[in-house]
Design a protein around this motif. Structure first.
Motif, mmCIF file in Angstrom:
data_model
loop_
_atom_site.group_PDB
_atom_site.id
_atom_site.type_symbol
_atom_site.label_atom_id
_atom_site.label_comp_id
_atom_site.label_asym_id
_atom_site.label_seq_id
_atom_site.Cartn_x
_atom_site.Cartn_y
_atom_site.Cartn_z
ATOM 1 N N PHE A 91 0.847 -1.198 0.000
ATOM 2 C CA PHE A 91 0.000 0.000 0.000
ATOM 3 C C PHE A 91 0.879 1.243 0.000
ATOM 4 N N ALA A 92 0.448 2.248 -0.798
ATOM 5 C CA ALA A 92 1.161 3.531 -0.873
ATOM 6 C C ALA A 92 0.158 4.664 -0.714
ATOM 7 N N GLY A 93 0.631 5.768 -0.183
ATOM 8 C CA GLY A 93 -0.219 6.942 -0.023
ATOM 9 C C GLY A 93 0.595 8.200 -0.122
ATOM 10 N N GLY A 94 -0.084 9.321 -0.408
ATOM 11 C CA GLY A 94 0.627 10.580 -0.519
ATOM 12 C C GLY A 94 -0.294 11.737 -0.821
ATOM 13 N N ALA A 95 0.311 12.830 -1.260
ATOM 14 C CA ALA A 95 -0.434 14.058 -1.532
ATOM 15 C C ALA A 95 0.093 14.694 -2.806
ATOM 16 N N ARG A 96 -0.781 15.488 -3.445
ATOM 17 C CA ARG A 96 -0.424 16.191 -4.673
ATOM 18 C C ARG A 96 -0.845 17.655 -4.579
ATOM 19 N N VAL A 97 -0.069 18.518 -5.246
ATOM 20 C CA VAL A 97 -0.401 19.938 -5.405
ATOM 21 C C VAL A 97 -0.189 20.273 -6.869
ATOM 22 N N GLY A 98 -1.194 20.876 -7.497
ATOM 23 C CA GLY A 98 -1.091 21.165 -8.921
ATOM 24 C C GLY A 98 -1.548 22.565 -9.272
ATOM 25 N N TYR A 99 -1.121 23.002 -10.459
ATOM 26 C CA TYR A 99 -1.553 24.287 -10.999
ATOM 27 C C TYR A 99 -1.895 24.087 -12.470
ATOM 28 N N HIS A 100 -3.107 24.507 -12.854
ATOM 29 C CA HIS A 100 -3.570 24.351 -14.227
ATOM 30 C C HIS A 100 -3.183 25.592 -15.025
ATOM 31 N N ILE A 101 -2.171 25.420 -15.889
ATOM 32 C CA ILE A 101 -1.625 26.527 -16.649
ATOM 33 C C ILE A 101 -2.633 27.021 -17.675
ATOM 34 N N THR A 102 -3.201 26.093 -18.424
ATOM 35 C CA THR A 102 -4.270 26.370 -19.382
ATOM 36 C C THR A 102 -5.306 25.264 -19.236
ATOM 37 N N GLU A 103 -6.299 25.264 -20.119
ATOM 38 C CA GLU A 103 -7.284 24.195 -20.104
ATOM 39 C C GLU A 103 -6.678 22.866 -20.533
ATOM 40 N N ASP A 104 -5.545 22.896 -21.240
ATOM 41 C CA ASP A 104 -4.942 21.675 -21.772
ATOM 42 C C ASP A 104 -3.756 21.180 -20.959
ATOM 43 N N PHE A 105 -3.029 22.068 -20.271
ATOM 44 C CA PHE A 105 -1.797 21.676 -19.602
ATOM 45 C C PHE A 105 -1.832 22.056 -18.124
ATOM 46 N N GLU A 121 2.289 19.612 -11.743
ATOM 47 C CA GLU A 121 1.898 18.930 -10.514
ATOM 48 C C GLU A 121 3.128 18.448 -9.749
ATOM 49 N N ALA A 122 3.120 18.641 -8.449
ATOM 50 C CA ALA A 122 4.142 18.106 -7.556
ATOM 51 C C ALA A 122 3.484 17.070 -6.652
ATOM 52 N N ALA A 123 4.181 15.950 -6.432
ATOM 53 C CA ALA A 123 3.608 14.861 -5.641
ATOM 54 C C ALA A 123 4.644 14.292 -4.687
ATOM 55 N N TYR A 124 4.146 13.804 -3.556
ATOM 56 C CA TYR A 124 4.985 13.085 -2.591
ATOM 57 C C TYR A 124 4.229 11.835 -2.161
ATOM 58 N N GLY A 125 4.930 10.705 -2.129
ATOM 59 C CA GLY A 125 4.304 9.460 -1.706
ATOM 60 C C GLY A 125 5.297 8.558 -1.006
ATOM 61 N N GLN A 126 4.768 7.571 -0.296
ATOM 62 C CA GLN A 126 5.635 6.615 0.379
ATOM 63 C C GLN A 126 4.910 5.292 0.581
ATOM 64 N N THR A 127 5.723 4.239 0.760
ATOM 65 C CA THR A 127 5.202 2.897 0.995
ATOM 66 C C THR A 127 6.233 2.122 1.807
ATOM 67 N N ASN A 128 5.810 1.035 2.399
ATOM 68 C CA ASN A 128 6.706 0.150 3.136
ATOM 69 C C ASN A 128 6.908 -1.132 2.336
ATOM 70 N N VAL A 129 8.167 -1.439 2.035
ATOM 71 C CA VAL A 129 8.525 -2.573 1.188
ATOM 72 C C VAL A 129 9.104 -3.684 2.066
ATOM 73 N N THR A 130 8.683 -4.912 1.793
ATOM 74 C CA THR A 130 9.168 -6.058 2.552
ATOM 75 C C THR A 130 10.031 -6.960 1.677
ATOM 76 N N ASP A 131 10.998 -7.633 2.286
ATOM 77 C CA ASP A 131 11.837 -8.615 1.572
ATOM 78 C C ASP A 131 11.517 -10.031 2.018
ATOM 79 N N GLU A 132 10.256 -10.260 2.349
ATOM 80 C CA GLU A 132 9.838 -11.562 2.857
ATOM 81 C C GLU A 132 10.180 -12.688 1.894
ATOM 82 N N THR A 133 10.046 -12.446 0.597
ATOM 83 C CA THR A 133 10.343 -13.490 -0.383
ATOM 84 C C THR A 133 11.810 -13.903 -0.311
ATOM 85 N N PHE A 134 12.701 -12.929 -0.164
ATOM 86 C CA PHE A 134 14.131 -13.257 -0.095
ATOM 87 C C PHE A 134 14.493 -13.934 1.215
ATOM 88 N N ARG A 135 13.775 -13.623 2.283
ATOM 89 C CA ARG A 135 14.079 -14.256 3.570
ATOM 90 C C ARG A 135 13.775 -15.745 3.562
#
Length: 216
Positions: A74-88, A91-105
């Motif tokens: 599972f991952a979660g985060g936040a975004r902040v954006g600015y709409h320059i025109t109707e077409d473009f 956006e800046a984003a930050y996210g994080q998740t916790n990764v496990t190495d259970e398969t390698f163990r």
């Protein structure tokens, strides 16, 4: 027998007619560009209504982040954006998740990480293109504005004490429930190099998230 009109009465009537003629006449001539009759209207000052532009966007998201060689989490985060025109839009984003190495163990004693899980975090700055604006129908009588867009950008990923430059690209969709709130779905690939298994490789890490955005 002919009727006769006395001279005094005729003189009085003629004088009254001559006096009335100037009052009945209207001078429609103009001198140059000057208007003959200038209306005296007092103009009132109007203040135009100030409507929000809704160019700025903030939102939260959550979903699945698939780290290559280490599975999905599972991952979660936040975004902040600015709409320059109707077409473009940007956006800046930050996210994080916790990764496990259970398969390698299961194969390697002690696994890859020093602990059971390691935090993976990322931030990026991306540019988006609204390639297909339109409508989506909810039932037979309700239609909502929608946007299908492409997005790509650069950023950094931090994972197991490694900070790697990251390129991300993907596709997404928004459905506007009103002019200040929208639901969105994003699918992106985060590409960065990683050296954890004895060889430095370029990895593809797929992310599928849903979220909500607020416009102001």
């Amino acid at each position: 027998m002919a009727h006769s009109v006395s001279f005094p009465r005729l003189a009085v009537a003629s004088a009254a007619l001559l006096l009335a003629l100037p009052a009945l006449a209207v001078d429609t001539t103009t001198s140059g560009d000057q208007q003959a009759i200038v209306p005296q209207v007092q103009r009132s000052e109007l203040r135009p209504a100030r409507f929000p532009s809704n160019d700025f966007e903030v939102g939260l998201f959550g979903g699945i982040y698939g780290t290559q060689n280490f599975g999905a989490s599972f991952a979660g985060g936040a975004r902040v954006g600015y709409h320059i025109t109707e077409d473009f839009f940007a956006e800046a984003a930050y996210g994080q998740t916790n990764v496990t190495d259970e398969t390698f163990r299961r194969i390697l004693p002690g696994g890859i990480f020093t602990s059971d899980t390691e935090k993976l975090s990322y931030y990026n700055l991306s540019l988006g293109w609204n390639m297909l604006p339109g409508e989506i129908f909810l039932g037979s009588s309700t239609a909502k504005l929608s946007q299908l867009y492409l997005v790509a950008g650069l950023g950094r990923t931090r994972f197991v004490d490694q900070r790697e430059q990251t390129f991300n690209f993907g596709i997404g969709a928004k459905v506007f429930l009103n002019n200040w709130f929208a639901l969105r779905v994003d699918m992106r690939d985060h590409i960065f190099t990683l050296d954890l298994l004895g060889k430095r490789d370029s990895t593809h890490n797929l992310e599928l998230t849903t979220g909500a955005s607020f416009f102001f």
